[in-house]
Every structure is written in structure tokens, then in C-alpha cells.
Design a protein around this motif. Sequence first.
Motif, PDB file in Angstrom:
ATOM      1  N   VAL A  93      -7.959  14.776 -46.653  1.00 33.31           N
ATOM      2  CA  VAL A  93      -9.273  14.815 -47.155  1.00 33.31           C
ATOM      3  C   VAL A  93      -9.371  16.021 -47.748  1.00 33.31           C
ATOM      4  O   VAL A  93     -10.000  16.285 -49.118  1.00 33.31           O
ATOM      5  CB  VAL A  93     -10.206  14.545 -46.127  1.00 33.31           C
ATOM      6  CG1 VAL A  93     -11.714  14.967 -46.906  1.00 33.31           C
ATOM      7  CG2 VAL A  93     -10.193  13.291 -45.659  1.00 33.31           C
ATOM      8  N   ALA A  94      -8.822  17.378 -47.217  1.00 34.51           N
ATOM      9  CA  ALA A  94      -8.939  18.695 -47.799  1.00 34.51           C
ATOM     10  C   ALA A  94      -8.235  18.716 -49.148  1.00 34.51           C
ATOM     11  O   ALA A  94      -8.724  19.303 -50.126  1.00 34.51           O
ATOM     12  CB  ALA A  94      -8.533  19.716 -46.889  1.00 34.51           C
ATOM     13  N   ARG A  95      -6.912  18.116 -49.045  1.00 37.66           N
ATOM     14  CA  ARG A  95      -6.248  18.064 -50.331  1.00 37.66           C
ATOM     15  C   ARG A  95      -6.879  17.323 -51.416  1.00 37.66           C
ATOM     16  O   ARG A  95      -7.140  17.729 -52.586  1.00 37.66           O
ATOM     17  CB  ARG A  95      -4.737  17.665 -49.900  1.00 37.66           C
ATOM     18  CG  ARG A  95      -3.727  17.519 -51.432  1.00 37.66           C
ATOM     19  CD  ARG A  95      -2.568  16.971 -51.045  1.00 37.66           C
ATOM     20  NE  ARG A  95      -3.030  15.399 -50.836  1.00 37.66           N
ATOM     21  CZ  ARG A  95      -3.171  14.524 -51.848  1.00 37.66           C
ATOM     22  NH1 ARG A  95      -3.207  14.894 -52.890  1.00 37.66           N
ATOM     23  NH2 ARG A  95      -3.348  13.110 -51.476  1.00 37.66           N
ATOM     24  N   ARG A  96      -7.464  16.031 -51.111  1.00 40.65           N
ATOM     25  CA  ARG A  96      -7.812  15.347 -52.240  1.00 40.65           C
ATOM     26  C   ARG A  96      -9.032  15.776 -52.696  1.00 40.65           C
ATOM     27  O   ARG A  96      -9.455  15.459 -53.891  1.00 40.65           O
ATOM     28  CB  ARG A  96      -8.321  13.932 -51.440  1.00 40.65           C
ATOM     29  CG  ARG A  96      -6.969  13.106 -51.036  1.00 40.65           C
ATOM     30  CD  ARG A  96      -7.123  11.678 -50.942  1.00 40.65           C
ATOM     31  NE  ARG A  96      -7.765  11.366 -49.364  1.00 40.65           N
ATOM     32  CZ  ARG A  96      -9.246  11.289 -49.503  1.00 40.65           C
ATOM     33  NH1 ARG A  96      -9.987  11.049 -50.496  1.00 40.65           N
ATOM     34  NH2 ARG A  96      -9.738  11.031 -48.209  1.00 40.65           N
ATOM     35  N   LEU A  97     -10.173  16.636 -52.097  1.00 41.77           N
ATOM     36  CA  LEU A  97     -11.167  17.011 -52.323  1.00 41.77           C
ATOM     37  C   LEU A  97     -11.100  18.423 -53.039  1.00 41.77           C
ATOM     38  O   LEU A  97     -12.416  18.840 -53.210  1.00 41.77           O
ATOM     39  CB  LEU A  97     -12.222  16.488 -51.331  1.00 41.77           C
ATOM     40  CG  LEU A  97     -12.741  15.457 -51.009  1.00 41.77           C
ATOM     41  CD1 LEU A  97     -13.818  15.246 -50.028  1.00 41.77           C
ATOM     42  CD2 LEU A  97     -12.993  14.452 -52.143  1.00 41.77           C
ATOM     43  N   SER A  98     -10.079  18.904 -53.113  1.00 42.42           N
ATOM     44  CA  SER A  98     -10.058  20.270 -53.651  1.00 42.42           C
ATOM     45  C   SER A  98      -9.514  20.113 -55.040  1.00 42.42           C
ATOM     46  O   SER A  98      -8.495  19.712 -55.385  1.00 42.42           O
ATOM     47  CB  SER A  98      -8.738  21.190 -52.931  1.00 42.42           C
ATOM     48  OG  SER A  98      -9.274  21.302 -51.709  1.00 42.42           O
ATOM     49  N   VAL A  99     -10.391  20.797 -56.015  1.00 43.61           N
ATOM     50  CA  VAL A  99     -10.014  20.655 -57.517  1.00 43.61           C
ATOM     51  C   VAL A  99      -8.639  21.750 -57.578  1.00 43.61           C
ATOM     52  O   VAL A  99      -8.063  21.525 -58.442  1.00 43.61           O
ATOM     53  CB  VAL A  99     -11.227  20.968 -58.289  1.00 43.61           C
ATOM     54  CG1 VAL A  99     -10.690  21.214 -59.748  1.00 43.61           C
ATOM     55  CG2 VAL A  99     -12.383  19.945 -58.068  1.00 43.61           C
ATOM     56  N   LEU A 119     -14.162  12.890 -44.422  1.00 49.41           N
ATOM     57  CA  LEU A 119     -13.799  13.173 -43.403  1.00 49.41           C
ATOM     58  C   LEU A 119     -14.007  12.277 -42.016  1.00 49.41           C
ATOM     59  O   LEU A 119     -13.079  11.800 -41.423  1.00 49.41           O
ATOM     60  CB  LEU A 119     -14.201  14.706 -42.976  1.00 49.41           C
ATOM     61  CG  LEU A 119     -13.459  15.155 -41.624  1.00 49.41           C
ATOM     62  CD1 LEU A 119     -11.908  15.169 -41.523  1.00 49.41           C
ATOM     63  CD2 LEU A 119     -14.072  16.613 -41.260  1.00 49.41           C
ATOM     64  N   GLU A 120     -15.480  11.897 -42.263  1.00 51.20           N
ATOM     65  CA  GLU A 120     -15.550  10.868 -41.173  1.00 51.20           C
ATOM     66  C   GLU A 120     -15.266   9.489 -41.252  1.00 51.20           C
ATOM     67  O   GLU A 120     -14.636   8.818 -40.409  1.00 51.20           O
ATOM     68  CB  GLU A 120     -17.045  10.879 -41.365  1.00 51.20           C
ATOM     69  CG  GLU A 120     -17.926   9.584 -40.227  1.00 51.20           C
ATOM     70  CD  GLU A 120     -19.657   9.599 -40.402  1.00 51.20           C
ATOM     71  OE1 GLU A 120     -19.740   8.464 -40.896  1.00 51.20           O
ATOM     72  OE2 GLU A 120     -19.882  10.418 -40.567  1.00 51.20           O
ATOM     73  N   GLU A 121     -14.965   9.372 -42.602  1.00 47.08           N
ATOM     74  CA  GLU A 121     -14.178   7.675 -42.910  1.00 47.08           C
ATOM     75  C   GLU A 121     -12.887   7.903 -42.586  1.00 47.08           C
ATOM     76  O   GLU A 121     -12.351   6.915 -41.967  1.00 47.08           O
ATOM     77  CB  GLU A 121     -14.305   7.592 -44.211  1.00 47.08           C
ATOM     78  CG  GLU A 121     -15.793   7.183 -44.793  1.00 47.08           C
ATOM     79  CD  GLU A 121     -15.893   6.746 -46.390  1.00 47.08           C
ATOM     80  OE1 GLU A 121     -14.821   6.918 -46.926  1.00 47.08           O
ATOM     81  OE2 GLU A 121     -17.072   6.341 -46.620  1.00 47.08           O
TER      82      GLU A 121
END
Length: 284
Positions: free
Chosen positions: A178-184, A255-257
Motif C-alpha cells: 500500500v505504501a508503494r501504490r499510494l506514493s506519488v 491499509l485496512e482493506e
Amino acid sequence: MASARVAGTTAQRPDAAGMAGSHGRARDWAEIQERMLVPLYQAVFERLEVGPATSVLSLGCRSGLALLLAAARGAQVCGQEPEAELRELAEGRGLRVLAESAGGVRGPQQPSREVTRTAYGIPRAAHSLVTVFEQLPYVRDPAVLVAEAAGLTMLDGHLVLASWGPPERCESAGALDVARRLSVRTPACTPFALSGPGALEDLLGGAGLRPAGSGRVHCPFAYPDLESAVRGMLSTGLFETAVEDSGPTLVGKELEESLHPYVQADGSVRMANVFRYVVAEQRR
């Protein structure tokens, strides 16, 4: 794994998704997340027979649980932690913790910068065991950190490096993605960068150290509920770039998902993970 529907999710409570600030995240690390790595700490200390004759320096010690475990075995302990909130918690546990060592060692929320070792009171070759349990993902150049750690290890002493194991052996990998996917921007922290075969050993060789063994340790991440799991994962600091780029609410929701597949019938969350460590000796 069995999953369960959980009422009152963290997506409905933005504070739990990272809006509580760095102090709240530091306390979440100390109260929720840090104990997940106890099997790693204990495995290393047992292997190296840490005791009264051992002087331990932990680089990137965070709130200091590993140092407390070493001290309980009779060792003399000292830590280094650049993040003020974590350092305050460690000092509250009666530990001696310095702000920063050489090599641009930094925490998830502190800009990196070059500093001298002597400015922070850590002398050369002063410790029989130097550990880098959690800091490697947070430095821009791990080789520099390892070289500095080698310089703080006395002759015939040991340096221990640790990292996440292969992502396919870590059920938390999906949550960390999630950290990678949501980091521009390119994320500052890459947890699996040193998980490949020989990656940690290559760092040791570059610092002129002699490999003296390695091991893999099962470190399950277990939480009483989904909210605690989200708070614990966010406290690692691995999501900071994502939070800055996409906002805490979206990061918390995603993250929850990602954690839902690991929710048990009783509402608790459990993920099996493997961590790897290598031991090196400081040559004469």
C-alpha cells in the motif's frame, strides 16, 4: 485465513489512520508494534550468548525494547535513535540513547544529513556487539551505515544486520505494498530491498567484515483487532511518503482493506512473517 466483518473500521476513524501525529505513531510503535520483533531480538542474543561481558550498541533502536532485553541478560547497553519521540520513550525506560551517529542514519520523519560520530559521543570500536535491527530501510545508502557500524565494533566483536525476509514468505507484504501504490514519489523506505539472496552479506563484505553466520526467524504480527493492526503498521514509518502524497484517510482505508484477509473469526489479526539476520566478525 478466516475473515470477519469488523464494526467501526479505521477508515471511519481518521486519527487511527495516521492523523495523530508523530508522537502518537511513536507511542503506537512502543505499545503495539515493537513486540512483534521480539523473536528476532531473542534469536540473535541467544546465538551470540549476550550477557554481562557484552557491550551492546543498537543503531536505530527506536523505543529500545531490544536494548531492554539485552540489559535483562546482564549486558551493558546504549542506543542511537534520531527520531525525538521514539528517543524520549526509550529514555523513559531508563536507557541511554543518542540522537544520531555517522553515515546519515535517520528515522522515518527526519531529513538525512551527514554528521560526525564524535559529535554524538559514540567512540570508535567501543562495543562488542553492534546491531542494526530496523534501520536499514530508512537510510539512503545502507553501505555507508554498515561501514559506520563496523567502525563502532571492537576487534573480535560482532555486527548484526537484519531485514525482512523474501516478500513471498511475509504475509505483511500486501499491506506494505500500500505504501508503494499510494506514493506519488519514490518511497523513502523500501522494506524488501535487502531481502534477496546475498544482499546482506554483500553489505558486510563491502565493510571488510567476516561473515559468521545467518538465520531466519518467524515473527508473526498479531493484533487484537483491525484498528490496532492499522495503527501498528503505520507506526513502522514505512507509510510516511504515502501519507504525505495521498493523505492519511486514503492510506488508512487501503491499509485496512489489505489486512482483511488476515482477520480471524474473533476479530484479531495475524500475519506470518519471516525476518533474516546475518552476523559478522570484526577482523583483526
